[in-house]
Design an enzyme around this catalytic site. Structure first.
Site: not given
Ligand SMILES: NC(=O)C1=CN([C@@H]2O[C@H](COP(=O)(O)OP(=O)(O)OC[C@H]3O[C@@H](n4cnc5c(N)ncnc54)[C@H](OP(=O)(O)O)[C@@H]3O)[C@@H](O)[C@H]2O)C=CC1
Ligand SMILES: O=C([O-])CC(=O)C(=O)O
Length: 271
Positions: A124, A192, A222
């Site tokens: 991701a 993660n 992010h």
């Protein structure tokens, strides 16, 4: 033509089922589905039929017996059950629960003896090619700032243990600041990406992480910031959640597909 490599998929949810579909429909022409595992075998049978895939449904620990590549797409709690046989059997192991890998780094040492390889997708996140390149020189600092819709963070062990509420927020709230190892422990289903970033760069202790519960975002967002002797860079990714699991961004399964494609591709781009 050489024989197709067999892929075993541990966990047939948002990521695993998308990957199974890509193998079944020929998106990855050099690979074939060797076996799958899920908690609910009957549901898995129905899901495989719905995507036109055929594969034996086996226990997690058996995937490595028949498959050349074992892809872990299950909750962190069963990570080791999938990972250890894959490493002991010398397979290519592709994990997505990368936070869990931080607790089992002995597997990397074992891989040196067994010939196994651990190949971590960017998942991701964004920019691990640049982070890896920068890490060949000197990296001064790596920071990850993650912003998530508050409900996506609810129930994380760190919030529960520290009595931090993410309900009814009117503005963004920083709920965690620490390193990647602490983040992975406190938010096992959420960051993660922090673990992957740390393994591409300067390790879990030196990778700084901030987590924000942000009522103004609808996407898991992010941002990485890197200061190195070769470059300074800041990159942001805003992930569209999957329908199956809103905690998981759609790009994660695509990242796994791209990772598997490059294992057999005659040409690859990016570090
Ligand atoms: N690296 C990254 O960037 C990212 C990593 N992740 C991580 O990837 C992992 C998978 O995510 P996602 O696909 O969204 O998860 P899902 O919840 O959608 O799917 C998980 C799958 O695992 C199966 N499963 C659960 N327990 C067991 C068990 N004991 N034995 C066999 N199978 C089991 C479930 O089976 P059943 O369907 O029968 O219940 C389900 O098929 C998670 O750990 C998540 O945190 C997620 C996003 C990004
Ligand atoms: O990091 C994770 O585990 C999941 C995530 O934030 C995302 O899919 O954007």
């Amino acid at each position: 033509m050489s024989e197709k490599l067999k892929v075993g998929i541990g966990g047939l949810g948002a990521i695993g089922l998308t990957l199974a579909r890509a193998i079944a429909d020929g998106t990855l022409p050099d690979l074939t589905l060797g076996a799958v595992s899920a908690r609910d075998a009957e549901k898995a049978k129905g899901n495989l039929a719905a995507i036109g895939a055929e594969a034996p449904i086996v226990p997690l620990e058996s995937l490595a017996e028949t498959c050349d590549i074992v892809v872990e797409c299950a909750p962190a709690s069963v990570f080791e059950t999938i990972a250890r046989p894959a490493i002991e059997t010398g397979r290519i192991f592709v994990p997505v629960s990368i936070g869990a890998l931080l607790n089992h780094m002995d597997l990397v040492d074992r891989a040196k003896d067994t010939g196994a390889r651990l190949v971590l997708p960017t998942g991701a996140l964004i920019g691990l090619d640049a982070v890896r390149a920068a890490a060949e020189g000197e990296i001064e600092s790596v920071t990850l700032e993650t912003r998530k819709p508050p409900l996506g963070l609810a129930g994380a062990p760190y919030l529960v243990e520290n009595d931090i509420s993410v309900e009814r927020l009117n503005e963004a709230k920083k709920v965690f600041e620490g390193n990647a190892r602490e983040a992975a422990k406190g938010f096992p289903a959420n960051v993660n990406v922090a673990a992957a970033l740390s393994l591409a760069g300067v390790g879990p202790e030196r990778t700084s992480v901030e987590i924000w519960a942000d009522p103004d975002v609808t996407r898991n967002t992010h941002t990485i910031r890197v200061e190195a002797d070769s470059a300074r860079f800041t990159m942001t990714i805003e992930n569209i959640p999957t329908e199956e699991n809103p905690k998981t961004g759609k790009i994660t399964a695509l990242s796994v597909i791209a990772t598997l494609r490059r294992l057999t591709a005659p040409l690859t781009a990016g570090t």
